[in-house]
Design a protein around this motif. Structure first.
Motif, PDB file in Angstrom:
ATOM      1  N   ASP A   1      -9.969  -0.095   8.486  1.00  0.00           N
ATOM      2  CA  ASP A   1      -8.636   0.160   9.063  1.00  0.00           C
ATOM      3  C   ASP A   1      -7.905   1.345   8.420  1.00  0.00           C
ATOM      4  O   ASP A   1      -6.857   1.176   7.781  1.00  0.00           O
TER       5      ASP A   1
ATOM      6  N   SER B   1       0.822  -1.219   0.000  1.00  0.00           N
ATOM      7  CA  SER B   1       0.000   0.000   0.000  1.00  0.00           C
ATOM      8  C   SER B   1       0.857   1.269   0.000  1.00  0.00           C
ATOM      9  O   SER B   1       0.415   2.320  -0.463  1.00  0.00           O
TER      10      SER B   1
ATOM     11  N   PHE C   1       6.314  -5.101   8.046  1.00  0.00           N
ATOM     12  CA  PHE C   1       5.520  -5.972   8.931  1.00  0.00           C
ATOM     13  C   PHE C   1       4.523  -5.144   9.720  1.00  0.00           C
ATOM     14  O   PHE C   1       4.630  -3.916   9.786  1.00  0.00           O
TER      15      PHE C   1
HETATM   16  P1  TMP Z   1       0.381  -2.936   3.277  1.00  0.00           P
HETATM   17  O1  TMP Z   1       1.505  -2.649   2.345  1.00  0.00           O
HETATM   18  O2  TMP Z   1      -0.756  -3.663   2.633  1.00  0.00           O
HETATM   19  O3  TMP Z   1      -0.070  -1.700   4.002  1.00  0.00           O
HETATM   20  O4  TMP Z   1       0.948  -3.925   4.388  1.00  0.00           O
HETATM   21  C1  TMP Z   1       2.073  -3.613   5.173  1.00  0.00           C
HETATM   22  C2  TMP Z   1       2.436  -4.787   6.048  1.00  0.00           C
HETATM   23  O5  TMP Z   1       1.430  -4.991   7.025  1.00  0.00           O
HETATM   24  C3  TMP Z   1       2.544  -6.112   5.291  1.00  0.00           C
HETATM   25  O6  TMP Z   1       3.649  -6.825   5.812  1.00  0.00           O
HETATM   26  C4  TMP Z   1       1.276  -6.839   5.594  1.00  0.00           C
HETATM   27  C5  TMP Z   1       0.859  -6.289   6.928  1.00  0.00           C
HETATM   28  N1  TMP Z   1      -0.595  -6.150   7.072  1.00  0.00           N
HETATM   29  C6  TMP Z   1      -1.263  -6.938   7.994  1.00  0.00           C
HETATM   30  O7  TMP Z   1      -0.669  -7.766   8.677  1.00  0.00           O
HETATM   31  N2  TMP Z   1      -2.614  -6.773   8.132  1.00  0.00           N
HETATM   32  C7  TMP Z   1      -3.324  -5.886   7.389  1.00  0.00           C
HETATM   33  O8  TMP Z   1      -4.543  -5.782   7.556  1.00  0.00           O
HETATM   34  C8  TMP Z   1      -2.605  -5.077   6.426  1.00  0.00           C
HETATM   35  C9  TMP Z   1      -3.343  -4.068   5.579  1.00  0.00           C
HETATM   36  C10 TMP Z   1      -1.253  -5.250   6.315  1.00  0.00           C
END
Ligand code: TMP
Length: 235
Positions: free
Chosen positions: A128, A99, A175
């Motif tokens: 979220d 993201s 993470f």
């Molecule tokens: P993102 O790039 O989708 O924001 O995710 C960043 C990190 O956070 C990636 O390692 C996955 C983790 N993550 C979760 O564990 N739970 C979630 O709901 C999201 C959106 C990301």
């Protein structure tokens, strides 16, 4: 030991026990994305994540990080200290991906000079949302001192994890952590650490994490098994 189901999450169910300070987390085989919009059962994922998370939390405890981990009880069960979860997803990024790349229009794989810590408000109804320190204070989730602690502790955990993963030739890209208040009001690390909530790339840039599911890249179980085998080499 398990008594009554007190919470059911996307990846874990939580039970209370006879001891009011302890809970049992039961890891499930469910994989979700887009806040549960896509949901699949992946047989064996719960067992692997419980083992991986137990191993990492043991190492974090030994390194002096306060966590909720007490012990692994069975293939899918873990004994944890009961906390009041702080409704924040604390994300740390070492390298651009996911993201972050989408939001800022940057390619994936750029190393960040200084790791970036982000907060997301844990609220399924709102999907979220990405929030900043001012929002965290407005929502009365944490005060300045607690925000400072959450960021510093996340950076400290990153240094440990980055080092452990580099020893097994995996690059820790980013993470997500969750913290909670224990019975004395102290902030401790809770939830889990598994390839479900981090990104790990091998030397060839292969995804060794839940992106395999998110991006339909192949068999998730064989990849999680490989991560676990590599982590066992660390001991
Ligand atoms: P993102 O790039 O989708 O924001 O995710 C960043 C990190 O956070 C990636 O390692 C996955 C983790 N993550 C979760 O564990 N739970 C979630 O709901 C999201 C959106 C990301």
């Amino acid at each position: 030991m398990k008594r009554q189901l007190i919470y059911t999450g996307k990846a874990k169910d939580i039970y209370d026990t006879e001891d009011e300070d302890l809970i049992v987390s039961v890891y499930k085989d469910q994989a979700t994305m887009l806040n549960g919009a896509r949901k699949e059962t992946i047989e064996g994922k719960g067992v692997l994540n419980n083992q991986i998370s137990s191993l990492i939390f043991q190492k974090l405890n030994a390194a002096g990080i306060a966590t909720h981990f007490v012990k692994q009880l069975s293939e899918i069960e873990q004994l944890n200290r009961k906390v009041t979860i702080i409704p924040l997803e604390v994300v740390l990024r070492n390298v651009t991906a996911g993201s972050f790349s989408k939001r800022f229009g940057v390619e994936e794989g750029i190393r960040l000079e200084q790791p970036i810590v982000e907060f997301y408000y844990k609220n399924d109804d709102l999907d979220d949302p990405f929030i900043n320190d001012e929002h965290v204070k407005f929502l009365k989730i944490a005060d300045d001192e607690q925000i400072t602690f959450l960021k510093a502790e996340t950076r400290r955990i990153n240094e440990l994890l980055k080092n452990w993963f580099s020893q097994i030739d995996l690059q820790l890209i980013d993470f997500k952590l969750e913290f909670g208040f224990d019975k004395d009001g102290k902030i401790i690390l809770a939830d889990e650490f598994s390839p479900d909530n981090c990104r790990l790339w091998d030397d060839e840039g292969n995804h060794m994490d839940k992106d395999v599911f998110r991006r339909d890249l192949g068999d998730l179980i064989s990849i999680y098994e490989l991560v676990l085998e590599k982590l066992k080499d660390l001991e």
